[in-house]
Design a protein around this motif. Sequence first.
Motif, PDB file in Angstrom:
ATOM      1  N   UNK A 179       4.005  22.457  -5.232  1.00 16.37           N
ATOM      2  CA  UNK A 179       3.216  23.641  -5.559  1.00 16.37           C
ATOM      3  C   UNK A 179       2.341  24.067  -4.385  1.00 16.37           C
ATOM      4  N   UNK A 180       1.720  23.092  -3.735  1.00 15.38           N
ATOM      5  CA  UNK A 180       0.818  23.410  -2.625  1.00 15.38           C
ATOM      6  C   UNK A 180       1.594  24.005  -1.450  1.00 15.38           C
ATOM      7  N   UNK A 181       2.737  23.403  -1.115  1.00 11.39           N
ATOM      8  CA  UNK A 181       3.560  23.932  -0.021  1.00 11.39           C
ATOM      9  C   UNK A 181       4.014  25.348  -0.317  1.00 11.39           C
ATOM     10  N   UNK A 182       4.360  25.604  -1.576  1.00 14.33           N
ATOM     11  CA  UNK A 182       4.815  26.925  -1.991  1.00 14.33           C
ATOM     12  C   UNK A 182       3.694  27.955  -1.809  1.00 14.33           C
ATOM     13  N   UNK A 183       2.485  27.603  -2.234  1.00  9.79           N
ATOM     14  CA  UNK A 183       1.347  28.515  -2.099  1.00  9.79           C
ATOM     15  C   UNK A 183       1.014  28.770  -0.631  1.00  9.79           C
TER      16      UNK A 183
END
Length: 435
Positions: free
Chosen positions: A117-121
């Motif tokens: 999720x963090x990488x995507x954001x």
Amino acid sequence: MTDVGIGLTGLATLIALIAARVPIGVALIGVSFGGLWILVGPRVAWGALSLVPYKFTSSWILSSVPMFLFLGFISYHTQLTRGMFNAARIWLSSLPGGLAIASIFGSAGFAAVSGSSIACSAAMGRIAIPEMMKHKYHPELATGTVAVAGTIGAMIPPSIILILYGVIAQVSVSKLFLGGIVAGLMTAFGYTMVVLIRVWLNPSLAPERDPSVGFAEKIAALKETWPILLIMVGIFGGLFGGIFTPTEAGAVGAFLACLVAIFTREMTWGRFSQAIRETLVTTSALLLIAVGASLLTRFLALSGAGDFLSGSILSLTSNPVLLLVGIVCVYLLIGMFLEPIGAMLLTLPIVLPIVDSSGWSLLWFGVVLTKLLEIGMITAPIGMNVFVIKSVVGNLVSTSAIFRGVAWFIVMDLILVAILCAFPQLVLWLPTLVG
């Protein structure tokens, strides 16, 4: 003090340590080791500390975690996902809030190669937010949309959360991935509805639509998506075609990402080494938490506290609906203060027996749990995705403005959770069809 009392005291100590900002992995290992020492003596405690970490981390399927993480970091640092957003931007330009919707589907595309999720954001934040700000989108809509779109990264496979859940709950990771596809696409379309409704209610949030993009330009934009599409086809085609296992899929995907990055001349030694470094750090942190949770499971089992808590919760009501509502509320609450993987591994030793005793599908619950944990990624006061976006935009947008931007999407998330709970077959039909 009874054994159950020791177990409950250990849990209370664990909560206090986490509240005091002790790293969750360290707190889990420390409390579990100390509790085992008190319960059964130092020899057994040291034995558990030496055997449990090896037994857990030697699980073959866990080797897919660093591979999928490496795949995501390579794709991020070599900008393989930029074409996905550009294509979505051009194809959706005629819709109200088209750029915001493009960031949602761009995130869904990146989710298929990241699992984080963090990488995507972070990836979409650097690509989509400057584009929206340039086109005069309201800062709250621009930042809020990208923050919530990043949560799709933990739902659409490959998902690190689903892999860890599958290992602990002994559920097929392939079937969890299939269930996650449905829930992830529902999330993407739900977020799209939020953007459309908000812009319809307040047209000043987004500029006028641009219907002037020609068909030839749209086709040309699709050609830019080939790097991600090639990796996705390689991973999922081989995975669901039975050519390789979910564990091997991570290595295949990482290898394909490296080949594509070399072919597009985006790969440099600096980017490659940075992706390796971030993969090692993230994997180490995840495994430390997972080992601590495994030790906690052993401690709770020996003390009887786990069975006591599960039994106590089950005795409160025989109504499965009320029980499910209670579990949902607990995860929404702890998601406000803990990062998703830590929250999941901390609670599963208690929650899984409840799910099993209630006759619910562990596969369905894994997908719903992932959805609940991702809501915590955008919920105050921690809201990790919000702070990732804040680091991208700097002083251009305040943290409170980003939280206001995600509030509308949280309402949609809660509606989606209610739908998934009311209709479990939405999650189960695809795994049943394929498997």
